[in-house]
Design a protein around this motif. Sequence first.
Motif, PDB file in Angstrom:
ATOM      1  N   ARG A   3     -33.646  69.646  69.322  1.00 39.15           N
ATOM      2  CA  ARG A   3     -33.050  69.240  68.061  1.00 39.15           C
ATOM      3  C   ARG A   3     -32.274  70.410  67.441  1.00 39.15           C
ATOM      4  N   PHE A   4     -31.114  70.083  66.884  1.00 36.66           N
ATOM      5  CA  PHE A   4     -30.304  71.028  66.121  1.00 36.66           C
ATOM      6  C   PHE A   4     -30.389  70.583  64.668  1.00 36.66           C
ATOM      7  N   LEU A   5     -30.888  71.460  63.817  1.00 33.95           N
ATOM      8  CA  LEU A   5     -31.107  71.153  62.407  1.00 33.95           C
ATOM      9  C   LEU A   5     -30.126  71.967  61.570  1.00 33.95           C
ATOM     10  N   VAL A   6     -29.440  71.305  60.641  1.00 36.70           N
ATOM     11  CA  VAL A   6     -28.500  71.987  59.750  1.00 36.70           C
ATOM     12  C   VAL A   6     -28.878  71.636  58.314  1.00 36.70           C
ATOM     13  N   LEU A   7     -29.042  72.677  57.490  1.00 42.49           N
ATOM     14  CA  LEU A   7     -29.461  72.520  56.102  1.00 42.49           C
ATOM     15  C   LEU A   7     -28.324  72.983  55.197  1.00 42.49           C
ATOM     16  N   TYR A   8     -27.808  72.064  54.402  1.00 45.42           N
ATOM     17  CA  TYR A   8     -26.682  72.351  53.512  1.00 45.42           C
ATOM     18  C   TYR A   8     -27.165  72.474  52.073  1.00 45.42           C
ATOM     19  N   ASN A   9     -26.725  73.538  51.389  1.00 44.84           N
ATOM     20  CA  ASN A   9     -26.994  73.701  49.965  1.00 44.84           C
ATOM     21  C   ASN A   9     -26.079  72.785  49.164  1.00 44.84           C
ATOM     22  N   LYS A  10     -26.342  72.690  47.865  1.00 40.62           N
ATOM     23  CA  LYS A  10     -25.492  71.862  47.000  1.00 40.62           C
ATOM     24  C   LYS A  10     -24.060  72.388  47.056  1.00 40.62           C
ATOM     25  N   PRO A  11     -23.101  71.537  47.402  1.00 40.33           N
ATOM     26  CA  PRO A  11     -21.702  71.968  47.509  1.00 40.33           C
ATOM     27  C   PRO A  11     -21.120  72.409  46.168  1.00 40.33           C
ATOM     28  N   VAL A  12     -20.164  73.316  46.248  1.00 44.02           N
ATOM     29  CA  VAL A  12     -19.445  73.742  45.043  1.00 44.02           C
ATOM     30  C   VAL A  12     -18.515  72.635  44.564  1.00 44.02           C
ATOM     31  N   ASP A  13     -18.067  71.803  45.499  1.00 41.64           N
ATOM     32  CA  ASP A  13     -17.233  70.642  45.181  1.00 41.64           C
ATOM     33  C   ASP A  13     -17.776  69.474  46.004  1.00 41.64           C
ATOM     34  N   ILE A  14     -18.628  68.691  45.397  1.00 34.51           N
ATOM     35  CA  ILE A  14     -19.320  67.615  46.118  1.00 34.51           C
ATOM     36  C   ILE A  14     -18.343  66.614  46.720  1.00 34.51           C
ATOM     37  N   GLU A  15     -17.340  66.202  45.965  1.00 34.00           N
ATOM     38  CA  GLU A  15     -16.383  65.212  46.468  1.00 34.00           C
ATOM     39  C   GLU A  15     -15.627  65.740  47.698  1.00 34.00           C
ATOM     40  N   ALA A  16     -15.186  66.975  47.649  1.00 32.23           N
ATOM     41  CA  ALA A  16     -14.460  67.565  48.783  1.00 32.23           C
ATOM     42  C   ALA A  16     -15.388  67.723  49.987  1.00 32.23           C
ATOM     43  N   PHE A  17     -16.623  68.136  49.746  1.00 30.21           N
ATOM     44  CA  PHE A  17     -17.599  68.271  50.840  1.00 30.21           C
ATOM     45  C   PHE A  17     -17.840  66.928  51.498  1.00 30.21           C
ATOM     46  N   GLU A  18     -18.135  65.916  50.691  1.00 30.90           N
ATOM     47  CA  GLU A  18     -18.432  64.587  51.233  1.00 30.90           C
ATOM     48  C   GLU A  18     -17.252  64.037  52.032  1.00 30.90           C
ATOM     49  N   ARG A  19     -16.067  64.192  51.502  1.00 28.00           N
ATOM     50  CA  ARG A  19     -14.879  63.696  52.192  1.00 28.00           C
ATOM     51  C   ARG A  19     -14.706  64.406  53.541  1.00 28.00           C
ATOM     52  N   HIS A  20     -14.791  65.732  53.534  1.00 29.72           N
ATOM     53  CA  HIS A  20     -14.602  66.486  54.770  1.00 29.72           C
ATOM     54  C   HIS A  20     -15.713  66.180  55.773  1.00 29.72           C
ATOM     55  N   TYR A  21     -16.938  66.122  55.295  1.00 28.84           N
ATOM     56  CA  TYR A  21     -18.078  65.844  56.187  1.00 28.84           C
ATOM     57  C   TYR A  21     -17.918  64.477  56.852  1.00 28.84           C
ATOM     58  N   ARG A  22     -17.577  63.483  56.040  1.00 25.92           N
ATOM     59  CA  ARG A  22     -17.462  62.105  56.534  1.00 25.92           C
ATOM     60  C   ARG A  22     -16.227  61.898  57.416  1.00 25.92           C
ATOM     61  N   GLU A  23     -15.079  62.425  56.993  1.00 21.99           N
ATOM     62  CA  GLU A  23     -13.820  62.137  57.680  1.00 21.99           C
ATOM     63  C   GLU A  23     -13.497  63.093  58.823  1.00 21.99           C
ATOM     64  N   VAL A  24     -14.036  64.301  58.777  1.00 19.92           N
ATOM     65  CA  VAL A  24     -13.695  65.295  59.799  1.00 19.92           C
ATOM     66  C   VAL A  24     -14.905  65.702  60.639  1.00 19.92           C
ATOM     67  N   HIS A  25     -15.954  66.161  59.967  1.00 22.77           N
ATOM     68  CA  HIS A  25     -17.053  66.774  60.718  1.00 22.77           C
ATOM     69  C   HIS A  25     -17.872  65.772  61.528  1.00 22.77           C
ATOM     70  N   ILE A  26     -18.247  64.666  60.936  1.00 20.82           N
ATOM     71  CA  ILE A  26     -19.037  63.677  61.681  1.00 20.82           C
ATOM     72  C   ILE A  26     -18.282  63.184  62.916  1.00 20.82           C
ATOM     73  N   PRO A  27     -17.010  62.801  62.803  1.00 20.65           N
ATOM     74  CA  PRO A  27     -16.297  62.371  64.015  1.00 20.65           C
ATOM     75  C   PRO A  27     -16.240  63.462  65.092  1.00 20.65           C
ATOM     76  N   LEU A  28     -16.090  64.728  64.698  1.00 17.96           N
ATOM     77  CA  LEU A  28     -16.098  65.817  65.679  1.00 17.96           C
ATOM     78  C   LEU A  28     -17.458  65.912  66.358  1.00 17.96           C
ATOM     79  N   ALA A  29     -18.515  65.954  65.566  1.00 24.89           N
ATOM     80  CA  ALA A  29     -19.864  66.129  66.102  1.00 24.89           C
ATOM     81  C   ALA A  29     -20.288  64.960  66.998  1.00 24.89           C
TER      82      ALA A  29
END
Length: 103
Positions: A3-29
């Motif tokens: 298992r690979f575990l990743v722990l993210y702290n509260k983002p400085v910009d939640i909307e930008a984090f969520e958008r990037h995570y959902r639209e870019v990072h998840i599809p890559l991973a």
Amino acid sequence: MVRFLVLYNKPVDIEAFERHYREVHIPLAKKLPGLRRYSRSRHSVPVRGGEPYYLVAELEWDSMEDIKKAFQSEEGRATAEDMANLEKLSPGVHSMIYELEEM
């Protein structure tokens, strides 16, 4: 199982984090070779106090060899490079790899 575990702290910009995570990072991973499972949970509850993590991601492979191959692949390098973008939005990201042992 590994298992690979990743722990993210509260983002400085939640909307930008969520958008990037959902639209870019998840599809890559999700393109990582041999990936068996990708799950995430939000707003963890710390057992011994402290700040909760904003997001916890867990990715699973069948073996340590499989995860090494995934991370060394073109998809793995692209996903790792994108982590720099997420770390800007959520400073202090922690991650670890561990093997599961059934008890």
